[in-house]
Design a protein around this motif. Structure first.
Motif, PDB file in Angstrom:
ATOM      1  N   THR A  30      16.474  30.985  19.296  1.00  0.00           N
ATOM      2  CA  THR A  30      15.066  31.812  20.096  1.00  0.00           C
ATOM      3  C   THR A  30      13.795  31.959  19.826  1.00  0.00           C
ATOM      4  O   THR A  30      13.053  30.957  20.160  1.00  0.00           O
ATOM      5  CB  THR A  30      15.563  33.216  20.176  1.00  0.00           C
ATOM      6  N   VAL A  31      13.722  31.643  18.202  1.00  0.00           N
ATOM      7  CA  VAL A  31      12.005  31.615  17.605  1.00  0.00           C
ATOM      8  C   VAL A  31      11.740  29.923  18.396  1.00  0.00           C
ATOM      9  O   VAL A  31      10.902  29.540  18.818  1.00  0.00           O
ATOM     10  CB  VAL A  31      12.489  31.612  15.854  1.00  0.00           C
ATOM     11  N   ASN A  32      12.467  28.674  17.786  1.00  0.00           N
ATOM     12  CA  ASN A  32      12.102  27.390  18.626  1.00  0.00           C
ATOM     13  C   ASN A  32      11.843  27.525  20.350  1.00  0.00           C
ATOM     14  O   ASN A  32      10.668  26.633  20.352  1.00  0.00           O
ATOM     15  CB  ASN A  32      13.749  26.278  18.176  1.00  0.00           C
ATOM     16  N   ASP A  37       7.309  26.575  24.098  1.00  0.00           N
ATOM     17  CA  ASP A  37       6.687  26.842  25.088  1.00  0.00           C
ATOM     18  C   ASP A  37       5.360  27.398  24.732  1.00  0.00           C
ATOM     19  O   ASP A  37       4.691  26.634  25.957  1.00  0.00           O
ATOM     20  CB  ASP A  37       6.983  28.981  25.778  1.00  0.00           C
ATOM     21  N   LEU A  38       4.505  26.993  23.696  1.00  0.00           N
ATOM     22  CA  LEU A  38       3.172  26.936  23.657  1.00  0.00           C
ATOM     23  C   LEU A  38       2.742  26.048  23.426  1.00  0.00           C
ATOM     24  O   LEU A  38       1.830  25.055  24.343  1.00  0.00           O
ATOM     25  CB  LEU A  38       3.007  27.356  22.072  1.00  0.00           C
ATOM     26  N   SER A  39       3.661  24.625  23.886  1.00  0.00           N
ATOM     27  CA  SER A  39       3.650  22.836  24.010  1.00  0.00           C
ATOM     28  C   SER A  39       3.011  23.332  25.571  1.00  0.00           C
ATOM     29  O   SER A  39       2.363  22.190  25.851  1.00  0.00           O
ATOM     30  CB  SER A  39       4.751  22.405  23.878  1.00  0.00           C
ATOM     31  N   ARG A  99       7.054  20.170  16.612  1.00  0.00           N
ATOM     32  CA  ARG A  99       7.517  19.966  15.286  1.00  0.00           C
ATOM     33  C   ARG A  99       7.677  21.712  14.477  1.00  0.00           C
ATOM     34  O   ARG A  99       8.784  21.471  14.072  1.00  0.00           O
ATOM     35  CB  ARG A  99       6.559  19.213  14.031  1.00  0.00           C
ATOM     36  N   THR A 100       6.519  22.786  14.592  1.00  0.00           N
ATOM     37  CA  THR A 100       6.646  23.893  14.704  1.00  0.00           C
ATOM     38  C   THR A 100       7.422  24.690  15.064  1.00  0.00           C
ATOM     39  O   THR A 100       8.256  25.395  13.847  1.00  0.00           O
ATOM     40  CB  THR A 100       5.269  24.239  14.939  1.00  0.00           C
ATOM     41  N   ALA A 101       8.047  24.107  16.007  1.00  0.00           N
ATOM     42  CA  ALA A 101       8.885  24.552  16.712  1.00  0.00           C
ATOM     43  C   ALA A 101      10.661  24.627  15.406  1.00  0.00           C
ATOM     44  O   ALA A 101      11.491  25.773  15.455  1.00  0.00           O
ATOM     45  CB  ALA A 101       9.295  25.350  17.991  1.00  0.00           C
ATOM     46  N   MET A 102      10.320  23.376  15.738  1.00  0.00           N
ATOM     47  CA  MET A 102      12.017  23.119  14.708  1.00  0.00           C
ATOM     48  C   MET A 102      11.875  23.171  13.648  1.00  0.00           C
ATOM     49  O   MET A 102      13.011  24.164  13.000  1.00  0.00           O
ATOM     50  CB  MET A 102      12.453  21.455  14.753  1.00  0.00           C
ATOM     51  N   VAL A 103      10.231  23.606  12.556  1.00  0.00           N
ATOM     52  CA  VAL A 103      10.932  24.139  11.236  1.00  0.00           C
ATOM     53  C   VAL A 103      10.662  25.363  11.215  1.00  0.00           C
ATOM     54  O   VAL A 103      11.521  26.179   9.870  1.00  0.00           O
ATOM     55  CB  VAL A 103       8.752  23.457  10.777  1.00  0.00           C
ATOM     56  N   LEU A 107      13.450  27.642   9.345  1.00  0.00           N
ATOM     57  CA  LEU A 107      13.444  28.531   8.104  1.00  0.00           C
ATOM     58  C   LEU A 107      14.875  30.023   9.027  1.00  0.00           C
ATOM     59  O   LEU A 107      15.530  30.735   7.966  1.00  0.00           O
ATOM     60  CB  LEU A 107      12.716  28.708   8.422  1.00  0.00           C
ATOM     61  N   PHE A 108      14.369  30.686  10.144  1.00  0.00           N
ATOM     62  CA  PHE A 108      15.258  31.338  10.895  1.00  0.00           C
ATOM     63  C   PHE A 108      16.772  31.867  10.485  1.00  0.00           C
ATOM     64  O   PHE A 108      17.319  32.232  10.299  1.00  0.00           O
ATOM     65  CB  PHE A 108      14.526  31.866  11.608  1.00  0.00           C
ATOM     66  N   ALA A 109      16.955  30.588  10.447  1.00  0.00           N
ATOM     67  CA  ALA A 109      18.893  29.850  10.905  1.00  0.00           C
ATOM     68  C   ALA A 109      19.162  29.811   9.669  1.00  0.00           C
ATOM     69  O   ALA A 109      20.013  30.625   9.273  1.00  0.00           O
ATOM     70  CB  ALA A 109      18.784  29.119  11.603  1.00  0.00           C
ATOM     71  N   ILE A 110      18.269  29.152   8.321  1.00  0.00           N
ATOM     72  CA  ILE A 110      18.933  29.185   7.408  1.00  0.00           C
ATOM     73  C   ILE A 110      19.045  30.154   6.454  1.00  0.00           C
ATOM     74  O   ILE A 110      19.628  30.284   5.543  1.00  0.00           O
ATOM     75  CB  ILE A 110      18.510  27.410   6.642  1.00  0.00           C
ATOM     76  N   THR A 111      17.432  30.178   6.342  1.00  0.00           N
ATOM     77  CA  THR A 111      16.879  31.156   4.703  1.00  0.00           C
ATOM     78  C   THR A 111      17.968  31.946   4.943  1.00  0.00           C
ATOM     79  O   THR A 111      18.538  33.292   3.593  1.00  0.00           O
ATOM     80  CB  THR A 111      15.524  32.286   5.375  1.00  0.00           C
TER      81      THR A 111
END
Length: 200
Positions: A30-32, A37-39, A99-103, A107-111
């Motif tokens: 969802t964060v990604n 969407d900002l693109s 790139r920012t969306a993917m990172v 981060l939200f999924a893995i951390t």
């Protein structure tokens, strides 16, 4: 700790961990998606650059007009340069947003999930190996193995569970009465509730 985990507890932790992983993967996705969407802002910059480029092209068509043609050609070249720069910046912005969306999604999924997996997976693997070793040992079902299971039960089970199969667990160990205690250990591991009789 492994010696105290029951099969039911292991299954419960497995299920909770699956739900935990699924939830945080959904959050990361969802964060990604939201950041991507900002693109659309970068797409707007690219579209603006293309419009500017179209204006430059149209002015460039006036380059053949006598007297003022060279002026329009110079203006068209300048506008074309601005258009290319605008498009380039828009595309760079889109790449940066993606790139920012993917990172951020990763981060939200893995951390929140990696630390739990790092803690639970070694315990889960060790518990599974222990359970498999006991299951393989059931094939022999000799008195020594039964005694081993009974001693494990006395060392790891709470007294109220021991009392459910023996009024004197330590006396049963000393007398070689292993069946009830050994079956209690098997039940904890989610194996047969009663230990098979010893092979002759």
């Amino acid at each position: 700790m492994i010696g105290r985990l029951s099969a039911g507890t292991v299954r419960t932790i497995d299920v909770l961990l699956v739900f935990w992983l699924a939830f945080w993967l959904w959050v990361g996705w969802t964060v990604n998606d939201r950041v991507n969407d900002l693109s659309s802002l970068a797409d707007g910059v690219v579209n603006t650059g293309e419009v500017i480029g179209d204006v430059g092209d149209r002015l460039g068509q006036l380059a053949d007009v006598p007297v003022v043609g060279p002026i329009f050609e110079g203006i068209a070249d300048g506008i074309g340069g601005v258009a290319q720069e605008t498009i380039s910046r828009g595309e760079d912005g889109r790449t940066a947003v993606n790139r920012t969306a993917m990172v951020l999604g990763l981060l939200f999924a893995i951390t929140p999930t990696l630390p739990l997996l790092a803690i639970w997976l070694p315990i889960r693997v060790a518990w599974g190996r222990d359970r498999k070793a006991v299951q393989d040992g059931l094939a022999q079902s000799d008195q020594t193995f039964r005694g081993y299971l009974a001693h494990r039960a006395v060392a790891s089970q709470p007294y109220r569970r021991l009392a459910s199969v023996s009024s004197d667990p330590f006396g049963d160990l000393a007398a070689g009465r292993y069946e009830g205690l050994a079956s209690l250990e098997l039940k904890r591991l989610g194996l047969a509730a009663a230990i098979p009789p010893p092979q002759s």
